[in-house]
Scaffold this active site. Structure first.
Site, PDB file in Angstrom:
ATOM      1  N   ASN A  39      -4.895  -0.921 -11.598  1.00 37.70           N
ATOM      2  CA  ASN A  39      -4.830  -1.522 -12.927  1.00 37.70           C
ATOM      3  C   ASN A  39      -5.982  -2.507 -13.081  1.00 37.70           C
ATOM      4  OD1 ASN A  39      -3.377  -3.095 -10.998  1.00 37.70           O
ATOM      5  ND2 ASN A  39      -2.190  -4.121 -12.583  1.00 37.70           N
ATOM      6  N   GLU A  41      -6.984  -5.378 -15.706  1.00 35.16           N
ATOM      7  CA  GLU A  41      -6.555  -6.180 -16.853  1.00 35.16           C
ATOM      8  C   GLU A  41      -7.756  -6.852 -17.515  1.00 35.16           C
ATOM      9  OE1 GLU A  41      -3.418  -8.650 -15.290  1.00 35.16           O
ATOM     10  OE2 GLU A  41      -2.042  -6.939 -15.146  1.00 35.16           O
ATOM     11  N   CYS A  50      -3.832   0.922 -16.873  1.00 33.48           N
ATOM     12  CA  CYS A  50      -2.935   1.098 -15.723  1.00 33.48           C
ATOM     13  C   CYS A  50      -3.634   1.828 -14.576  1.00 33.48           C
ATOM     14  CB  CYS A  50      -1.698   1.889 -16.134  1.00 33.48           C
ATOM     15  SG  CYS A  50      -0.543   0.979 -17.171  1.00 33.48           S
ATOM     16  N   GLU A  52      -2.570   4.387 -12.920  1.00 32.36           N
ATOM     17  CA  GLU A  52      -2.478   5.844 -13.087  1.00 32.36           C
ATOM     18  C   GLU A  52      -3.603   6.340 -13.987  1.00 32.36           C
ATOM     19  OE1 GLU A  52      -0.128   3.565 -13.366  1.00 32.36           O
ATOM     20  OE2 GLU A  52       1.874   4.373 -13.046  1.00 32.36           O
ATOM     21  N   CYS A  83       4.729   3.519 -16.603  1.00 35.34           N
ATOM     22  CA  CYS A  83       5.115   3.166 -17.973  1.00 35.34           C
ATOM     23  C   CYS A  83       5.166   4.445 -18.824  1.00 35.34           C
ATOM     24  CB  CYS A  83       4.128   2.159 -18.564  1.00 35.34           C
ATOM     25  SG  CYS A  83       2.525   2.876 -19.034  1.00 35.34           S
ATOM     26  N   CYS A  86       1.822   6.153 -19.391  1.00 37.66           N
ATOM     27  CA  CYS A  86       1.301   6.848 -18.206  1.00 37.66           C
ATOM     28  C   CYS A  86       2.084   8.122 -17.919  1.00 37.66           C
ATOM     29  CB  CYS A  86       1.288   5.921 -16.995  1.00 37.66           C
ATOM     30  SG  CYS A  86      -0.091   4.763 -17.077  1.00 37.66           S
TER      31      CYS A  86
HETATM   32  N1  THU Z   1       1.021  -1.206 -14.346  1.00 36.35           N
HETATM   33  C1  THU Z   1       0.354  -0.113 -13.812  1.00 36.35           C
HETATM   34  O1  THU Z   1      -0.862  -0.161 -13.603  1.00 36.35           O
HETATM   35  N2  THU Z   1       1.089   0.993 -13.546  1.00 36.35           N
HETATM   36  C2  THU Z   1       2.445   1.082 -13.654  1.00 36.35           C
HETATM   37  O2  THU Z   1       3.013   2.120 -13.349  1.00 36.35           O
HETATM   38  C3  THU Z   1       3.224  -0.077 -14.125  1.00 36.35           C
HETATM   39  C4  THU Z   1       2.423  -1.205 -14.667  1.00 36.35           C
HETATM   40  C5  THU Z   1       0.248  -2.434 -14.585  1.00 36.35           C
HETATM   41  C6  THU Z   1      -0.073  -2.747 -16.010  1.00 36.35           C
HETATM   42  C7  THU Z   1      -0.316  -4.245 -15.922  1.00 36.35           C
HETATM   43  O3  THU Z   1      -1.667  -4.473 -15.496  1.00 36.35           O
HETATM   44  C8  THU Z   1       0.608  -4.716 -14.809  1.00 36.35           C
HETATM   45  O4  THU Z   1       0.965  -3.544 -14.088  1.00 36.35           O
HETATM   46  C9  THU Z   1       1.864  -5.417 -15.293  1.00 36.35           C
HETATM   47  O5  THU Z   1       2.491  -4.687 -16.273  1.00 36.35           O
END
Ligand code: THU
Length: 129
Positions: A39, A41, A50, A52, A83, A86
Site C-alpha cells: 500500500n 498512502e 492498496c 493488491e 477491501c 480490491c
Molecule cells: N489496505 C491494503 O493495502 N489492502 C487491504 O487488503 C486492506 C487495506 C491498506 C489501505 C490503507 O493504506 C491501509 O491498508 C489502511 O486501510
C-alpha cells in the site's frame, strides 16, 4: 519462498505514514512469475493505493493477465481481507477457483476463492450481449 512469505517480505516497503497499517501482497501469475505490491498512502488521502492494486499493476505491466494465486498480509489480530474495490480488481484477472490467501503476521491464515469473496462479481461478459 512461499507466496505468503513473498507478501510478508515486501510488506516492509509499504508506505503507510497515515494509517500506520502496512500491507504486502504477492501474486503468482500463470507463468509462475511472482509480482509484489504494497500500500502506498498519500497526504491527499483518497489518492492512496492498496497493496493488491500495486501487485496487479506490476503483473499487468509485465505482460501477464491471469492470476494463479494471491496472498495479502498485514499486522492485525485477524487475517487481512481485501477491501471491496480490491476484490473487484482481483476478479478482473482471477479465473474461478483462484485461492486468495489472507494472513496476519502471527501466522493466522484464511484461504477463500475470489468468487466466495465477491459473489456475482460484475464482469466484462455482462456487457457483451
Ligand atoms: N489496505 C491494503 O493495502 N489492502 C487491504 O487488503 C486492506 C487495506 C491498506 C489501505 C490503507 O493504506 C491501509 O491498508 C489502511 O486501510
Amino acid at each position: 519462498m512461499s507466496l505468503l512469505d513473498e507478501a510478508k517480505q515486501v510488506r516492509a516497503h509499504a508506505h503507510a505514514p497515515y494509517s500506520g497499517f502496512k500491507v504486502g501482497a504477492a501474486i503468482r501469475g500463470e507463468s509462475g512469475a511472482v509480482f509484489v505490491g504494497v500500500n502506498v498512502e498519500n497526504a491527499a488521502y483518497p489518492e492512496g493505493t492498496c497493496a493488491e492494486a500495486g501487485a496487479i499493476a506490476a503483473m499487468v505491466a509485465a505482460g501477464e493477465t491471469r492470476i494463479a494465486e494471491i496472498a495479502v498480509v498485514g499486522d492485525a489480530p485477524k487475517p487481512v481481507t481485501p477491501c471491496g474495490g480490491c476484490r473487484q480488481k482481483i476478479a478482473e484477472f482471477a479465473p474461478m477457483g483462484v485461492p486468495v490467501r489472507m494472513a496476519n503476521m502471527d501466522g493466522d491464515e484464511i484461504v477463500m476463492t475470489i468468487e466466495e469473496l465477491l459473489p456475482l462479481a460484475f464482469a466484462k461478459a455482462q456487457m457483451e450481449g
